[in-house]
Motif scaffolding. Structure first.
Motif, PDB file in Angstrom:
ATOM      1  N   PHE A  39       7.662   2.390  13.099  1.00 28.96           N
ATOM      2  CA  PHE A  39       6.224   2.455  12.841  1.00 28.96           C
ATOM      3  C   PHE A  39       5.477   1.322  13.537  1.00 28.96           C
ATOM      4  O   PHE A  39       4.271   1.405  13.726  1.00 28.96           O
ATOM      5  N   GLY A  40       6.186   0.251  13.878  1.00 27.79           N
ATOM      6  CA  GLY A  40       5.549  -0.880  14.535  1.00 27.79           C
ATOM      7  C   GLY A  40       5.621  -2.128  13.670  1.00 27.79           C
ATOM      8  O   GLY A  40       6.128  -2.108  12.545  1.00 27.79           O
ATOM      9  N   PRO A  41       5.100  -3.238  14.172  1.00 26.75           N
ATOM     10  CA  PRO A  41       5.165  -4.516  13.460  1.00 26.75           C
ATOM     11  C   PRO A  41       4.133  -4.608  12.332  1.00 26.75           C
ATOM     12  O   PRO A  41       3.081  -5.245  12.472  1.00 26.75           O
ATOM     13  N   LEU A  42       4.417  -3.971  11.204  1.00 30.63           N
ATOM     14  CA  LEU A  42       3.497  -4.005  10.071  1.00 30.63           C
ATOM     15  C   LEU A  42       3.588  -5.354   9.362  1.00 30.63           C
ATOM     16  O   LEU A  42       4.620  -6.025   9.380  1.00 30.63           O
ATOM     17  N   SER A  43       2.513  -5.716   8.701  1.00 30.46           N
ATOM     18  CA  SER A  43       2.498  -6.946   7.922  1.00 30.46           C
ATOM     19  C   SER A  43       3.273  -6.746   6.625  1.00 30.46           C
ATOM     20  O   SER A  43       3.561  -5.615   6.202  1.00 30.46           O
ATOM     21  N   ASN A  44       3.601  -7.846   5.959  1.00 32.49           N
ATOM     22  CA  ASN A  44       4.273  -7.756   4.661  1.00 32.49           C
ATOM     23  C   ASN A  44       3.432  -6.952   3.672  1.00 32.49           C
ATOM     24  O   ASN A  44       3.967  -6.155   2.890  1.00 32.49           O
ATOM     25  N   ALA A  45       2.122  -7.157   3.708  1.00 35.12           N
ATOM     26  CA  ALA A  45       1.237  -6.429   2.796  1.00 35.12           C
ATOM     27  C   ALA A  45       1.252  -4.934   3.088  1.00 35.12           C
ATOM     28  O   ALA A  45       1.205  -4.110   2.163  1.00 35.12           O
ATOM     29  N   GLU A  46       1.337  -4.556   4.361  1.00 33.36           N
ATOM     30  CA  GLU A  46       1.364  -3.135   4.716  1.00 33.36           C
ATOM     31  C   GLU A  46       2.672  -2.477   4.304  1.00 33.36           C
ATOM     32  O   GLU A  46       2.674  -1.334   3.823  1.00 33.36           O
ATOM     33  N   TRP A  47       3.793  -3.171   4.456  1.00 31.73           N
ATOM     34  CA  TRP A  47       5.064  -2.617   3.982  1.00 31.73           C
ATOM     35  C   TRP A  47       5.055  -2.474   2.461  1.00 31.73           C
ATOM     36  O   TRP A  47       5.534  -1.472   1.916  1.00 31.73           O
ATOM     37  N   HIS A  72       8.622   6.164  16.978  1.00 33.10           N
ATOM     38  CA  HIS A  72       8.093   7.292  16.215  1.00 33.10           C
ATOM     39  C   HIS A  72       7.930   6.881  14.750  1.00 33.10           C
ATOM     40  O   HIS A  72       8.892   6.618  14.052  1.00 33.10           O
ATOM     41  N   ALA A  73       6.704   6.784  14.278  1.00 36.51           N
ATOM     42  CA  ALA A  73       5.450   7.025  14.967  1.00 36.51           C
ATOM     43  C   ALA A  73       4.533   5.858  14.626  1.00 36.51           C
ATOM     44  O   ALA A  73       4.646   5.280  13.546  1.00 36.51           O
ATOM     45  N   PRO A  74       3.614   5.462  15.510  1.00 35.44           N
ATOM     46  CA  PRO A  74       2.683   4.391  15.175  1.00 35.44           C
ATOM     47  C   PRO A  74       2.032   4.623  13.808  1.00 35.44           C
ATOM     48  O   PRO A  74       1.625   5.741  13.484  1.00 35.44           O
ATOM     49  N   ALA A  75       1.946   3.560  13.006  1.00 36.83           N
ATOM     50  CA  ALA A  75       1.502   3.695  11.612  1.00 36.83           C
ATOM     51  C   ALA A  75       0.005   3.918  11.459  1.00 36.83           C
ATOM     52  O   ALA A  75      -0.456   4.261  10.360  1.00 36.83           O
ATOM     53  N   LEU A  76      -0.771   3.703  12.521  1.00 35.77           N
ATOM     54  CA  LEU A  76      -2.232   3.859  12.484  1.00 35.77           C
ATOM     55  C   LEU A  76      -2.874   2.932  11.447  1.00 35.77           C
ATOM     56  O   LEU A  76      -3.902   3.259  10.862  1.00 35.77           O
TER      57      LEU A  76
END
Length: 297
Positions: free
Chosen positions: A186-194, A279-283
Motif C-alpha cells: 500500500f505504500g509507506p503509511l504512517s503509524n496512525a494510518e496503519w 498493489h495498491a496505493p492506499a490513496l
C-alpha cells in the motif's frame, strides 16, 4: 461483528441501504459525506463521488479522500457485501460481480444524481470498468487505482494465498502487524494510518478474539475454478468517459505494459504512477489525494 466505534471523520455520516440480490435483500453500510451543497445550500450543488474498495478492504479506507472530495460534493464509500459493517451473504456464490454491480447501482440511485465521479481500487476498479462501459452509464469521470483490463494469473495466485484465511488475533496490535505484512505494498503509511486501518477493518469473535473484517467465504471466487489470466479489454475498450489510471510502480497486478496500453486504447487514460507503492496505493497520501481531486475538477 466489526468494530463500529472507531473515530469518524468530522463530516462523515454512517448510512445503510437494502439491495436486492439473487437470494433476497442484503444490507450494506456506507460512509457518507453530505458535501457543501447539503451542509450549506448557498455553496451550490456538487456532483457526487462514489469510492469502492478492494477485495478484502472496506469503505473506511477512503476516510481521508472522502473528507477532501466532500468539499466539492457528496461522497459515498460503501462496504461491499461481506465486508466491514455490511451483512455477510447467506450464499457464498453471491460474492460475484453481478451482485456487486447491482449493489453499486442501488447506491448510485440512492445518491439521486444523473452523473457521478467514481474511484475504484482493485476490485472496485473492475466494478467501475464494468459500469462505465454500459450504455447510458452515469459515470462522468473514472479513476482506476492499480487495476486494469489484464490481470496476470501470478497476481491472482498471490491474492489467493491470503484471502479466505481466518486468523485469530489476541489484540489490535497483533492484527495491525498482520495488516502491515499483508498490505505492505500500500505504500509507506504512517503509524496512525496503519492503526486506523486496524481499527476499521476487524471483527470481534464470540470468544472476544479479533478476526479480519470480512467474510472468509469471499474467497470462493478464487477456489471455484482454476486461476487464469483475466482479460477485461472488451469492457475497457468500450469506456468513453475520461479515465485516470493510478499505478503502484512495483505492482504485480497492473503491469507497466498494461498501464501504458491503457493510455492508447479505449478512453486513452491518463497515467499517474506512485513510486513507492505496489498493489495498491492506499490513496491516503496528500499527493495521491490531490491528483484525484484535480482530475475531478
Amino acid at each position: 461483528m466489526p468494530i463500529t466505534d472507531a473515530a469518524l471523520p468530522p463530516s462523515m455520516q454512517p448510512q445503510r441501504l437494502s439491495c436486492l440480490g439473487p437470494h433476497g435483500f442484503h444490507r450494506i453500510a456506507y460512509s457518507y459525506w453530505p458535501g457543501p451543497s447539503e451542509a450549506n445550500p448557498a455553496a451550490g450543488v456538487g456532483r457526487p463521488t462514489l469510492c469502492v474498495h478492494g477485495l478484502t478492504r472496506n469503505g473506511r479506507d477512503f476516510d481521508a479522500l472522502g473528507e477532501r472530495l466532500s468539499r466539492r460534493g457528496p461522497v459515498a464509500a460503501p462496504d461491499m457485501p461481506g465486508r466491514g459493517r455490511s451483512a455477510w451473504l447467506a450464499d457464498a456464490a453471491d460474492y460475484s460481480y453481478p451482485v456487486y454491480l447491482g449493489t453499486v447501482a442501488s447506491l448510485i440511485a440512492r445518491l439521486g444524481a444523473e452523473e457521478i465521479d467514481y474511484v475504484g481500487t482493485s476490485m472496485g476498479g473492475i466494478i467501475g470498468m464494468m459500469l462505465a462501459c454500459q450504455p447510458g452509464s452515469p459515470i462522468r469521470r473514472l479513476v482506476l487505482n492499480d487495476v486494469g483490463p489484464f490481470i496476470p494469473v501470478a497476481a491472482l495466485e498471490r491474492i489467493a494465498g491470503y484471502v479466505g484465511l481466518d486468523p485469530e488475533f489476541a489484540d489490535l496490535d497483533q492484527l495491525e502487524r498482520h495488516l502491515r505484512a499483508v498490505h505492505s505494498a500500500f505504500g509507506p503509511l504512517s503509524n496512525a494510518e496503519w492503526r486506523h486501518m486496524a481499527e476499521t477493518s476487524h471483527r470481534v469473535r464470540a470468544d472476544g478474539s479479533l478476526g479480519l473484517g470480512y467474510d472468509p467465504a469471499i474467497a470462493q471466487a478464487f477456489t471455484a475454478a482454476p486461476l487464469t489470466d483475466v482479460d477485461l479489454w472488451p469492457f475497457y475498450d468500450r469506456i468513453q468517459c475520461p479515465t485516470l489510471v493510478i499505478r503502484g510502480a512495483q505492482s504485480d497486478l497492473l503491469t507497466a505494459e498494461t498501464a501504458e496500453e491503457m493510455t492508447r486504447r479505449g478512453p486513452k487514460a491518463e497515467l499517474y504512477e506512485v513510486a513507492d507503492a505496489g498493489h495498491a496505493p492506499a490513496l491516503m497520501d496528500e499527493a495521491q489525494i490531490a491528483r484525484i481531486e484535480s482530475f475531478f475538477t
